[in-house]
Design a protein around this motif. Sequence first.
Motif, short mmCIF file in Angstrom:
data_model
loop_
_atom_site.label_atom_id
_atom_site.label_comp_id
_atom_site.label_asym_id
_atom_site.label_seq_id
_atom_site.Cartn_x
_atom_site.Cartn_y
_atom_site.Cartn_z
N PRO A 1 0.80 -1.24 0.00
CA PRO A 1 0.00 0.00 0.00
C PRO A 1 0.83 1.28 0.00
O PRO A 1 0.49 2.24 -0.69
CB PRO A 1 -0.86 -0.13 1.27
N LEU A 2 1.92 1.30 0.78
CA LEU A 2 2.73 2.50 0.80
C LEU A 2 3.45 2.69 -0.54
O LEU A 2 3.58 3.82 -1.05
CB LEU A 2 3.75 2.44 1.94
N GLY A 3 3.87 1.57 -1.14
CA GLY A 3 4.48 1.64 -2.47
C GLY A 3 3.50 2.15 -3.51
O GLY A 3 3.87 2.91 -4.42
N TRP A 4 2.22 1.74 -3.38
CA TRP A 4 1.20 2.23 -4.32
C TRP A 4 1.01 3.74 -4.15
O TRP A 4 0.94 4.46 -5.15
CB TRP A 4 -0.12 1.51 -4.09
N LEU A 5 0.92 4.21 -2.91
CA LEU A 5 0.78 5.65 -2.68
C LEU A 5 1.94 6.41 -3.30
O LEU A 5 1.76 7.47 -3.90
CB LEU A 5 0.70 5.93 -1.18
N THR B 1 -0.55 9.85 5.24
CA THR B 1 0.02 8.51 5.40
C THR B 1 1.30 8.37 4.60
O THR B 1 2.29 7.79 5.07
CB THR B 1 -1.00 7.45 4.93
N LEU B 2 1.31 8.89 3.37
CA LEU B 2 2.51 8.87 2.52
C LEU B 2 3.50 9.94 2.94
O LEU B 2 4.70 9.66 3.11
CB LEU B 2 2.09 9.08 1.06
N PHE B 3 3.00 11.17 3.10
CA PHE B 3 3.90 12.29 3.37
C PHE B 3 4.70 12.08 4.66
O PHE B 3 5.88 12.41 4.75
CB PHE B 3 3.11 13.59 3.48
N GLU B 4 4.04 11.50 5.67
CA GLU B 4 4.67 11.32 6.97
C GLU B 4 5.72 10.22 6.91
O GLU B 4 6.82 10.36 7.44
CB GLU B 4 3.59 10.97 8.00
N ALA B 5 5.39 9.12 6.22
CA ALA B 5 6.31 7.98 6.20
C ALA B 5 7.50 8.20 5.28
O ALA B 5 8.62 7.79 5.60
CB ALA B 5 5.55 6.72 5.76
N ARG B 6 7.28 8.85 4.15
CA ARG B 6 8.33 9.00 3.16
C ARG B 6 9.00 10.37 3.20
O ARG B 6 9.91 10.64 2.43
CB ARG B 6 7.78 8.73 1.76
#
Length: 993
Positions: free
Chosen positions: A707-711, A743-748
């Motif tokens: 899911p994170l890769g998709w984002l 979710t994406l901005f925070e993790a990556r």
Amino acid sequence: MSSAAQLREPDLAWRVPQKWVYMAASAEYDGSGVTAAPFRVLGPLEVSGELGAVYVAPGRQEIVLGALVLELNRVVETTYLVDVIWDHDPPKTARTQVQICVSRLRKALADGGVDATIETRAHGYVLRAPEDATDLGNFRRLVAEAHALARDGLKVHAVDALRPAIGLWRGRCLAGVPSEFLAGTAAQLDESRLEAVETCMRLELELGRHEQLVGELQQLVASHPLRERLRGHLMVALYRSGRQAEALDAYHQGRAMLSEELGLDPGRELRDLAQAILTDDADLALAEPAEPRSLVATPLSEAVQERGADPNPVVTPRQLPADIGDFVADDVIVSAVCDAVTEGREKGQLNVVLVLGGPGVGKSTLARHVAHRLATEYFPDGQLYCDLRGPDGQPVSPAQALGRFLRALGVPGQAIPDALDERAEMYRSLLADRRILVLLDDAVSESQVMPLLPGTGSSGVLVTSRGQLTALPGTRRFDLEPLSPEQGVQLLGRIIGERRVESEREAARALIRLVGGLPLALRIIGARLAARPHWSLISMWHRLENEHRRLDELAYGELSIRASLSLSYDGLAAADRRLLCLISLAEGTEIPSWLGAALIDDRTPNPADLLEPLIDRRLLDITAMDQGGEFRCGLSQMVRTFAHERLPAEIPEAERTGAVRRMVGGWMALAERAHKEIYGGAYTIVTGRAERWYPPEDYVRRCLRDPLGWLESEQTNLLNAVELAARSGLDELCWELATTLVTLFEARGYPELWERTHQVALTAVQEAGNERGQAAVLGSLGTLHLHRGEHEAAGPYLSAALEIFERIGELRGQALCLRDLARIERHHGDDDRALALYESAERNFVRAQDVIGRAHVLGEMAHITMRRADFARTRSYLDEALGICRSAGFDRGQALALRRLGQMLMYQQQYEAAERTLLEVLAMVRASGDLVGAGYVLHDLGRVNAHLRRVGQAVEYYSQAARIRERILDHSGVAAVRADIVAILGRRRTSVG
């Protein structure tokens, strides 16, 4: 008798509605054989009713009425009317002024007794009148009937329809109406008039009316000196009238004018015609009209012998259009195509080579270049050529093409059979054992090509097509791509001169980017610049920068991007045309396969199938495969501009709004699902009431395995969707999608994207008065400032969000704000206040049934008790948080709890155990792509190694942590890491000293 005089009223009566048919006593006769329709745009705008001419005030009223007449019985949006009246910077009262214009037009029409009304629709207006109430409608109908009659061989009747159609014109379309916006549409209609004139002249020449046409053609050529087709008709008319010298003089005058004004030579067709006139070529003689014959054909040899001709004619056809001197293409592709056409011929295999590509990509140019390169050495017995699209854009039938080929091969017209299969048999017999290259340009279908294939391998076949033609057996296929930047620069240099291009190389590259490297577009740009040596390349770029005018600018003479794209577009089914127009609403370079289904609200389990017709026509390009194994498509800039231009005519505004809502709703559904997959549910996020559109479940599962890769992979499309939602007034979708993407901005580590999307969303919800949305976005912006270490800036955002959440009773929102306000208190050193806020946040998370939010708070409370050396309580908090995250499957939460455990071991001076735990956490965050988490853990590992006096290893960990903190713009974090580096290096120097 003149051609116009040959028109007969009875012949017209069945083509034109009776109420517009000319009657001798009518005062409204306009010379075309048809009385004036109430609305006339083929010239200056005119309106008439039962009481005579209707006065329309010049200026805005003329523009509005002109726009409505051009879209008769179709809704014209108010926004479009604003654009056509005010080309730039409309006033704030623009809509009101449009309403006033419409009101006055309604009164004028009613007072004049015009059988028409202007109706109001939700987003615009529609001029309601009979379809035959405009001269434009009558013109189009007559031209269409003429083409149908000509295809059936009824040339006299075709001319009888074209003459009155042409006579409807009184000058340039909408002459005098002051609107640059409408001028583009009017120019297209003016072009259609000239095309009708050219068709009429051709048909009349074929009917033997050359002597009567000379004067008329001379006037037409004088008015349009650069139209080579008209000049060619004049040359034929003069030649057949026994005026060979004048025919050649007409050619030389045209050549001199082209050379002087454009620096170009006449086209191959006109040059060949001049050569034929010079040599008295027998093919220029007027063919005698043939009587209908039996469909049963006489065998070739018998037919020829019966007519006293040579039964074995040996003719070497040379039909290839001219090669171009400024040809530019990929040399590897050119060589590969040449090899494919010629290899294996000695074994008797027939090589059929397909050159495929979208409109304007240079298929025909490359194929002609290859044909000329191979002609002399490999195909000395001749070359046959046919444009299978035809001059009017209609597909040429196989029977027609075979008829041309047989005549070129020396078969007399009377010996050519009528039946398709018999023509094909005769064709194959004539090509047997001969080395002839057959070039079939712009093929539409396999059934069109199959009868034109030779029967033996001594010949070769080169086919170009916009379609796939996958049913053709034994073919080699080559897909053409647009030119690279360097190739584009090379082509422009060959057209306008290398020195001129080199002096503005960056502008040249910008032009190439703007048109996507499309060769046809670059040729048009080059031709316009060659004709205007005082124009700079940057001025040409500014002309093309305006997307509304781009296709108007990309036209020169008979070259036109719009016309090239129209051939592919018009060949689509109505549903596919609508889908292409809707796809132009999607921004970004790639679109996923599900998006087409969302746009038209089709719940098919295989949404990719909807895009196949557009892919077959090369209007969409397959660019990649996504994580779900489905293809992704690209829409070129030229196709996007063309489709967006057609959008208002194809799709009402209400449908467009619905399509955008479903498209953004699809991105929202997928982003939300990705968040749930990562967090184990809809935790730590405030949700709204925006409508989702759900792609097929099987596709969603495959797509979100990572899911994170998709984002990450869909980042551009997701950002575009946030901004599109804001522009479209979809404030609820806008803020929900923006906050979900945290979710994406925070993790990556994308703080700049976090801020960009949230500023867009904040403006949207504030303008809409959306309180819940405002609170969610403000709270998320507060969290962003905390991630950047900007604690003082975070406070006002969080306090404002908390106040709204408390007022509307949103528990999860309150918990999130309280959690982050606690972090600010910790930063200020007030752990008691922070702990109280964390406890309040935990209670609200429990009431909201948000277990992951609660686990996060437990981890933060553990940090406070850890610093107080209350390790039993710390361990209790962490064990509970870790258990919650494992149950939910929230890997990032597990990593966070384990990191706190590693920190506790550090506090307890169990450094080796702390290192083992933190290395385990580092592997977890790296595996999940959690860049921010990696930055924190690396900093911790640096501190552990510093305690263990491993200075080199500590500095390495610190350096990695600093690089990550710099990337995510965490300035205070960078400062903290650098302070630790200075401290450990300082201790080492002291120790050494």
